[in-house]
Design an enzyme around this catalytic site. Structure first.
Site, PDB file in Angstrom:
ATOM      1  N   SER A 105      -0.704   2.783   6.963  1.00 42.75           N
ATOM      2  CA  SER A 105       0.497   2.071   6.539  1.00 42.75           C
ATOM      3  C   SER A 105       0.101   0.843   5.737  1.00 42.75           C
ATOM      4  O   SER A 105      -0.835   0.134   6.092  1.00 42.75           O
ATOM      5  CB  SER A 105       1.335   1.629   7.745  1.00 42.75           C
ATOM      6  OG  SER A 105       2.486   0.903   7.290  1.00 42.75           O
ATOM      7  N   SER A 106       0.862   0.572   4.679  1.00 41.96           N
ATOM      8  CA  SER A 106       0.605  -0.635   3.867  1.00 41.96           C
ATOM      9  C   SER A 106       1.159  -1.873   4.557  1.00 41.96           C
ATOM     10  O   SER A 106       0.901  -3.001   4.143  1.00 41.96           O
ATOM     11  CB  SER A 106       1.265  -0.468   2.493  1.00 41.96           C
ATOM     12  OG  SER A 106       2.683  -0.337   2.644  1.00 41.96           O
ATOM     13  N   ARG A 160       3.417   4.099  -1.516  1.00 43.00           N
ATOM     14  CA  ARG A 160       3.020   2.959  -2.368  1.00 43.00           C
ATOM     15  C   ARG A 160       1.603   3.047  -2.914  1.00 43.00           C
ATOM     16  O   ARG A 160       1.164   2.108  -3.578  1.00 43.00           O
ATOM     17  CB  ARG A 160       3.200   1.650  -1.562  1.00 43.00           C
ATOM     18  CG  ARG A 160       4.667   1.387  -1.272  1.00 43.00           C
ATOM     19  CD  ARG A 160       4.919   0.174  -0.374  1.00 43.00           C
ATOM     20  NE  ARG A 160       6.361   0.082  -0.103  1.00 43.00           N
ATOM     21  CZ  ARG A 160       6.981   0.799   0.824  1.00 43.00           C
ATOM     22  NH1 ARG A 160       6.287   1.634   1.604  1.00 43.00           N
ATOM     23  NH2 ARG A 160       8.278   0.722   1.016  1.00 43.00           N
ATOM     24  N   GLN A 180       6.529   5.447  11.498  1.00 42.89           N
ATOM     25  CA  GLN A 180       7.511   5.195  10.441  1.00 42.89           C
ATOM     26  C   GLN A 180       7.848   6.505   9.727  1.00 42.89           C
ATOM     27  O   GLN A 180       8.739   6.547   8.882  1.00 42.89           O
ATOM     28  CB  GLN A 180       6.967   4.190   9.421  1.00 42.89           C
ATOM     29  CG  GLN A 180       6.595   2.845  10.030  1.00 42.89           C
ATOM     30  CD  GLN A 180       5.854   1.973   9.047  1.00 42.89           C
ATOM     31  OE1 GLN A 180       6.466   1.207   8.264  1.00 42.89           O
ATOM     32  NE2 GLN A 180       4.545   2.053   9.065  1.00 42.89           N
ATOM     33  N   HIS A 238      12.043   5.230  12.034  1.00 41.88           N
ATOM     34  CA  HIS A 238      12.795   5.444  10.794  1.00 41.88           C
ATOM     35  C   HIS A 238      13.565   6.761  10.825  1.00 41.88           C
ATOM     36  O   HIS A 238      13.977   7.262   9.776  1.00 41.88           O
ATOM     37  CB  HIS A 238      11.846   5.404   9.585  1.00 41.88           C
ATOM     38  CG  HIS A 238      11.388   4.010   9.260  1.00 41.88           C
ATOM     39  ND1 HIS A 238      10.386   3.738   8.361  1.00 41.88           N
ATOM     40  CD2 HIS A 238      11.785   2.806   9.728  1.00 41.88           C
ATOM     41  CE1 HIS A 238      10.206   2.421   8.279  1.00 41.88           C
ATOM     42  NE2 HIS A 238      11.026   1.843   9.111  1.00 41.88           N
ATOM     43  N   THR A 268      -0.761  12.179   4.486  1.00 42.38           N
ATOM     44  CA  THR A 268      -1.154  12.622   3.137  1.00 42.38           C
ATOM     45  C   THR A 268      -2.135  13.794   3.200  1.00 42.38           C
ATOM     46  O   THR A 268      -2.133  14.667   2.330  1.00 42.38           O
ATOM     47  CB  THR A 268      -1.783  11.477   2.327  1.00 42.38           C
ATOM     48  OG1 THR A 268      -2.891  10.934   3.055  1.00 42.38           O
ATOM     49  CG2 THR A 268      -0.762  10.389   2.015  1.00 42.38           C
TER      50      THR A 268
HETATM   51  N1  APR Z   1      -6.093   7.832   5.230  1.00 44.22           N
HETATM   52  C1  APR Z   1      -5.901   6.489   5.362  1.00 44.22           C
HETATM   53  N2  APR Z   1      -4.997   5.786   4.629  1.00 44.22           N
HETATM   54  C2  APR Z   1      -4.279   6.480   3.714  1.00 44.22           C
HETATM   55  C3  APR Z   1      -4.423   7.869   3.517  1.00 44.22           C
HETATM   56  C4  APR Z   1      -5.384   8.540   4.323  1.00 44.22           C
HETATM   57  N3  APR Z   1      -5.603   9.859   4.204  1.00 44.22           N
HETATM   58  N4  APR Z   1      -3.559   8.249   2.538  1.00 44.22           N
HETATM   59  C5  APR Z   1      -2.897   7.136   2.149  1.00 44.22           C
HETATM   60  N5  APR Z   1      -3.317   6.078   2.850  1.00 44.22           N
HETATM   61  C6  APR Z   1      -2.814   4.703   2.784  1.00 44.22           C
HETATM   62  C7  APR Z   1      -2.353   4.268   1.422  1.00 44.22           C
HETATM   63  O1  APR Z   1      -3.414   3.750   0.651  1.00 44.22           O
HETATM   64  C8  APR Z   1      -1.315   3.197   1.766  1.00 44.22           C
HETATM   65  O2  APR Z   1      -1.940   1.920   1.873  1.00 44.22           O
HETATM   66  O3  APR Z   1      -1.649   4.671   3.589  1.00 44.22           O
HETATM   67  C9  APR Z   1      -0.799   3.612   3.151  1.00 44.22           C
HETATM   68  C10 APR Z   1       0.629   4.128   3.110  1.00 44.22           C
HETATM   69  O4  APR Z   1       1.477   3.044   2.787  1.00 44.22           O
HETATM   70  P1  APR Z   1       2.952   3.346   2.234  1.00 44.22           P
HETATM   71  O5  APR Z   1       2.872   4.386   1.177  1.00 44.22           O
HETATM   72  O6  APR Z   1       3.558   2.013   1.912  1.00 44.22           O
HETATM   73  O7  APR Z   1       3.699   4.000   3.472  1.00 44.22           O
HETATM   74  P2  APR Z   1       4.309   3.284   4.742  1.00 44.22           P
HETATM   75  O8  APR Z   1       3.518   2.062   5.095  1.00 44.22           O
HETATM   76  O9  APR Z   1       4.446   4.306   5.792  1.00 44.22           O
HETATM   77  O10 APR Z   1       5.771   2.837   4.229  1.00 44.22           O
HETATM   78  C11 APR Z   1       6.647   2.298   5.187  1.00 44.22           C
HETATM   79  O11 APR Z   1       8.432   2.409   3.553  1.00 44.22           O
HETATM   80  O12 APR Z   1       9.506   3.586   1.887  1.00 44.22           O
HETATM   81  C12 APR Z   1       9.570   3.220   3.219  1.00 44.22           C
HETATM   82  O13 APR Z   1      10.679   4.404   4.916  1.00 44.22           O
HETATM   83  C13 APR Z   1       9.534   4.431   4.105  1.00 44.22           C
HETATM   84  O14 APR Z   1       8.510   4.654   6.289  1.00 44.22           O
HETATM   85  C14 APR Z   1       8.283   4.238   4.946  1.00 44.22           C
HETATM   86  C15 APR Z   1       8.049   2.735   4.878  1.00 44.22           C
END
Ligand code: APR
Length: 241
Positions: free
Chosen positions: A190-191, A34, A99, A117, A26
């Site tokens: 990652s969530s 999410r 991922q 992925h 990000t």
């Molecule tokens: N620093 C730390 N954490 C962060 C930052 C940051 N700068 N920016 C966002 N986050 C956190 C968010 O708050 C969230 O909890 O990173 C997490 C990202 O979680 P998701 O958006 O669910 O992404 P991810 O876990 O990678 O999703 C897994 O889902 O949709 C599918 O294929 C897609 O690979 C993806 C998979």
């Protein structure tokens, strides 16, 4: 204080395998999925990123991924990616399981990266199972709504794991083996909502988490740092000297 604790954990619990998600990218301008401003807040993943959607309406899926590919290719690695590459160079990180499909870890210099992925580098042909490089796909998307295989003419599928698909053969096995042999798995951004990858930390004797906001495994982590990945990992690099 928390970066100091994480640095000590990484130093003591070798080898350290890192699992990253969209939150590590990000700070490169790529939205995650999410969090409140995430991609899935505006679009239903099962309409644009599932194998059923691809079979039902490949134009809609390619319209989504065409925009994604442009954003991801324009992005550059941030402090989190560079810090993880530096930790690998210094021998503190043995591998990254990601991922993410944005290739930013590789572009930051990380060498042992497992893309569970897939990635935006290529597209796959469901007909003859060949792959086409992204440049070929993007050239076709300039003049048509879905790219075709140059060998058999079948509509190509984005080179990423869609919902409802199995992970790339071998990738998950290698990632699981690394986690089982690790002293520590470090989860960054990652969530931990999407299985089977979300279960990887549980394969290791201990895992730590750097994530803004909650994750599904916070209560089982040996350490949870609720902070930005870039700043935290840069502080860990400084601490490890
Ligand atoms: N620093 C730390 N954490 C962060 C930052 C940051 N700068 N920016 C966002 N986050 C956190 C968010 O708050 C969230 O909890 O990173 C997490 C990202 O979680 P998701 O958006 O669910 O992404 P991810 O876990 O990678 O999703 C897994 O889902 O949709 C599918 O294929 C897609 O690979 C993806 C998979």
């Amino acid at each position: 204080m928390s970066a100091v604790a994480l640095a000590a954990l990484i130093r003591e619990r070798q080898p350290c395998v890192v699992l990253t998600g969209a939150g590590v990218s990000t700070e490169s301008g790529i939205p995650d999925f999410r969090s409140d401003a995430g991609i899935w807040a505006d679009v239903d993943p099962f309409e644009v990123a599932s194998i059923q959607a691809f079979r039902r309406d490949p134009r809609r899926v390619w319209s989504f991924y065409r925009d994604r590919i442009d954003v991801l290719r324009a992005a550059v690695p941030n402090a989190a990616h560079h810090s993880l590459a530096e930790l690998e160079r210094r021998g503190f990180v043995s591998a990254i399981v990601t991922q993410n499909i944005d290739t930013l870890h590789t572009r930051a210099g990380s060498r042992n990266v497992i893309e569970v992925h897939g990635s935006i580098c290529s597209a796959q042909c469901p007909g003859c199972l060949s792959t086409e490089p992204a440049d070929t796909v993007l050239a076709q998307l300039e003049v048509r709504s879905t790219p075709l295989c140059t060998r058999c003419g079948t509509v190509l599928k984005p080179g990423v794991v869609l919902f409802g698909e199995l992970l790339p053969l071998g990738a998950m096995d290698r990632a699981t083996d690394l986690a089982r042999r690790a002293g520590l798995v470090l989860v960054v951004g990652s969530s931990l909502e999407v299985w089977p990858v979300a279960g990887l930390p549980l394969e290791a004797p201990q895992f730590a988490i750097v994530n803004r906001g909650p994750t599904a495994l916070d209560d089982r982590a040996v350490l949870k740092i609720d902070a930005a990945a870039g700043h935290t990992l840069a502080a860990v690099v400084d601490e490890l000297g």
